[in-house]
Design a protein around this motif. Structure first.
Motif, PDB file in Angstrom:
ATOM      1  N   PRO A  66       0.825  -1.228   0.000  1.00  0.00           N
ATOM      2  CA  PRO A  66       0.000   0.000   0.000  1.00  0.00           C
ATOM      3  C   PRO A  66       0.854   1.272   0.000  1.00  0.00           C
ATOM      4  O   PRO A  66       0.554   2.231  -0.722  1.00  0.00           O
ATOM      5  N   PHE A  67       1.939   1.269   0.781  1.00  0.00           N
ATOM      6  CA  PHE A  67       2.820   2.441   0.832  1.00  0.00           C
ATOM      7  C   PHE A  67       3.483   2.684  -0.529  1.00  0.00           C
ATOM      8  O   PHE A  67       3.500   3.816  -1.040  1.00  0.00           O
ATOM      9  N   THR A  68       4.003   1.619  -1.135  1.00  0.00           N
ATOM     10  CA  THR A  68       4.673   1.753  -2.443  1.00  0.00           C
ATOM     11  C   THR A  68       3.661   2.159  -3.523  1.00  0.00           C
ATOM     12  O   THR A  68       4.022   2.868  -4.465  1.00  0.00           O
ATOM     13  N   SER A  69       2.409   1.705  -3.378  1.00  0.00           N
ATOM     14  CA  SER A  69       1.380   2.081  -4.356  1.00  0.00           C
ATOM     15  C   SER A  69       1.164   3.592  -4.345  1.00  0.00           C
ATOM     16  O   SER A  69       1.012   4.220  -5.405  1.00  0.00           O
ATOM     17  N   VAL A  70       1.156   4.178  -3.154  1.00  0.00           N
ATOM     18  CA  VAL A  70       0.976   5.634  -3.045  1.00  0.00           C
ATOM     19  C   VAL A  70       2.163   6.354  -3.686  1.00  0.00           C
ATOM     20  O   VAL A  70       1.995   7.316  -4.443  1.00  0.00           O
ATOM     21  N   SER A  71       3.383   5.866  -3.409  1.00  0.00           N
ATOM     22  CA  SER A  71       4.588   6.450  -4.018  1.00  0.00           C
ATOM     23  C   SER A  71       4.501   6.380  -5.538  1.00  0.00           C
ATOM     24  O   SER A  71       4.839   7.335  -6.251  1.00  0.00           O
ATOM     25  N   THR A  72       4.048   5.221  -6.038  1.00  0.00           N
ATOM     26  CA  THR A  72       3.934   5.025  -7.490  1.00  0.00           C
ATOM     27  C   THR A  72       2.942   6.017  -8.082  1.00  0.00           C
ATOM     28  O   THR A  72       3.202   6.625  -9.131  1.00  0.00           O
ATOM     29  N   PHE A  73       1.810   6.183  -7.393  1.00  0.00           N
ATOM     30  CA  PHE A  73       0.789   7.131  -7.864  1.00  0.00           C
ATOM     31  C   PHE A  73       1.369   8.546  -7.926  1.00  0.00           C
ATOM     32  O   PHE A  73       1.153   9.273  -8.906  1.00  0.00           O
ATOM     33  N   ILE A  74       2.126   8.925  -6.905  1.00  0.00           N
ATOM     34  CA  ILE A  74       2.713  10.278  -6.865  1.00  0.00           C
ATOM     35  C   ILE A  74       3.690  10.470  -8.040  1.00  0.00           C
ATOM     36  O   ILE A  74       3.662  11.509  -8.715  1.00  0.00           O
ATOM     37  N   GLY A 108       8.304  14.602  -7.126  1.00  0.00           N
ATOM     38  CA  GLY A 108       9.511  13.765  -7.203  1.00  0.00           C
ATOM     39  C   GLY A 108      10.187  13.677  -5.846  1.00  0.00           C
ATOM     40  O   GLY A 108      10.627  12.600  -5.421  1.00  0.00           O
ATOM     41  N   ALA A 109      10.262  14.811  -5.142  1.00  0.00           N
ATOM     42  CA  ALA A 109      10.893  14.833  -3.817  1.00  0.00           C
ATOM     43  C   ALA A 109      10.086  13.996  -2.817  1.00  0.00           C
ATOM     44  O   ALA A 109      10.670  13.310  -1.962  1.00  0.00           O
ATOM     45  N   THR A 110       8.759  14.027  -2.947  1.00  0.00           N
ATOM     46  CA  THR A 110       7.908  13.215  -2.064  1.00  0.00           C
ATOM     47  C   THR A 110       8.171  11.728  -2.309  1.00  0.00           C
ATOM     48  O   THR A 110       8.276  10.938  -1.365  1.00  0.00           O
ATOM     49  N   PHE A 111       8.299  11.376  -3.594  1.00  0.00           N
ATOM     50  CA  PHE A 111       8.609   9.980  -3.938  1.00  0.00           C
ATOM     51  C   PHE A 111       9.946   9.565  -3.320  1.00  0.00           C
ATOM     52  O   PHE A 111      10.055   8.488  -2.716  1.00  0.00           O
ATOM     53  N   LEU A 112      10.949  10.443  -3.452  1.00  0.00           N
ATOM     54  CA  LEU A 112      12.287  10.133  -2.902  1.00  0.00           C
ATOM     55  C   LEU A 112      12.235  10.000  -1.383  1.00  0.00           C
ATOM     56  O   LEU A 112      12.883   9.117  -0.813  1.00  0.00           O
ATOM     57  N   ALA A 113      11.483  10.896  -0.745  1.00  0.00           N
ATOM     58  CA  ALA A 113      11.350  10.831   0.720  1.00  0.00           C
ATOM     59  C   ALA A 113      10.718   9.498   1.119  1.00  0.00           C
ATOM     60  O   ALA A 113      11.134   8.874   2.109  1.00  0.00           O
TER      61      ALA A 113
END
Lengths: 210, 107
Positions: A66-74, A108-113
């Motif tokens: 679920p966490f990675t899914s949110v990152s992917t969406f972002i 992009g920064a949110t994804f990296l974080a």
């Protein structure tokens, strides 16, 4: 007061090339083609070693889908931000362009974080670069992808700064397009990583990985 | 950076089309997550995993063709990119075949 959108001294926007194509764009596509090989090799290595866990954590046990899914969406939405920034500069809407470029960089920064957070959680669970062949291939692949995202963010910030200083006029929209190509490439690599690295190996009856 | 005659002539999708593609990509990602979660509820992975792969290929192509403009751009750019993809798949095939058919490393 000087016109901030005027071409810089010595800049020629109109010069022609032997192919009739932008040399910079051609170079960017060649670079992206070579990057396909780079990530292809890293993903192949991961798929070979995904089953070799040395009795350490397995994909199903360690990944937080679920966490990675949110990152992917972002990250996917950052690609949308990038094309909207390109459309804005092509239309001469510089304020809108800067807004979308900044939004893209922030996503992009949110994804990296998120990736940094994921890595720290993994480290706390004693899953690190040297735990197993699976962990090594996972960290090398996702780490290199993260490095590409970080470089992309730097380029986005450079464009935003140049635009704020009046050094990125509408005529230079091909520069934005080329950096956008790089950003979208980083996105499509993650589209593959999300499925091949996260979803399929973490599925209940994942196929053997070697 | 130079703007050539070609750059001035070729067209890109409009904002509306970009947003439509963005929404489609978001929905497809949601579908992937739903598919993954359905495995725990007994949904067959033999059907689900190929479906995940198909969704991934569709998302990949949507970004490449629309967001990266390969659908509208010069064919040389398409060739450069897909040659890279083809070589990556070749590397994958060779490495995979070598690993599964050749001697196993001693881990």
């Amino acid at each position: 007061m000087s016109d901030m959108s005027a071409p810089l001294p010595g800049t020629d926007y109109e010069h022609s090339t032997s192919l009739g194509l932008s040399n910079n764009k051609l170079a960017m596509w060649t670079f992206i083609g070579s990057e396909c090989l780079f990530f292809g090799a890293l993903i192949s290595t991961y798929l070979i070693y995904v089953g070799r866990t040395n009795e350490g954590p397995t994909p199903a046990g360690i990944y937080d889908i679920p966490f990675t899914s949110v990152s992917t969406f972002i990250l996917l939405m950052s690609s949308l931000g990038m094309v909207l920034a390109l459309a804005a500069i092509q239309a001469g809407e510089m304020r809108k362009f800067r807004t979308w470029i900044l939004a893209t960089g922030l996503m992009g920064a949110t994804f990296l974080a998120g990736q940094f957070y994921e890595f720290t959680v993994f480290a706390a669970e004693e899953f690190n670069l040297t735990t197993s062949p699976f962990s090594s291939s996972f960290f090398v692949l996702t780490g290199f992808h993260g490095l590409h995202v970080a470089l992309g963010i730097l380029m986005l910030l450079a464009m935003w700064t140049a635009s704020m200083m009046g050094r990125l006029p509408q005529q230079l929209h091909t520069t934005v397009e080329n950096i956008g190509l790089y950003w979208h490439f980083v996105d499509i690599v993650w589209i593959i990583i999300f499925t091949v690295v996260y979803l399929i190996p973490a599925a209940p009856t994942a196929p053997p990985g070697g | 950076m130079a703007e050539t005659e070609y750059d001035k002539e070729h067209t890109h999708p409009g904002v509306g089309q970009y947003v439509e593609i963005g929404i489609i990509l978001a929905v497809m990602t949601l579908l992937e997550v739903i598919l993954f979660e359905s495995f725990d509820r007994g949904f067959s992975t033999q059907v689900g995993i190929p479906a995940l792969i198909i969704l991934t290929i569709l998302k990949f192509m949507l970004v490449v063709l629309w967001f990266m403009h390969l659908r509208f751009d010069h064919k040389l750019f398409r060739r450069l990119f897909f040659v890279g993809v083809a070589l990556a798949l070749l590397v994958f095939g060779i490495v995979g075949a070598n690993f599964y058919l050749g001697p196993q490393p001693g881990f």
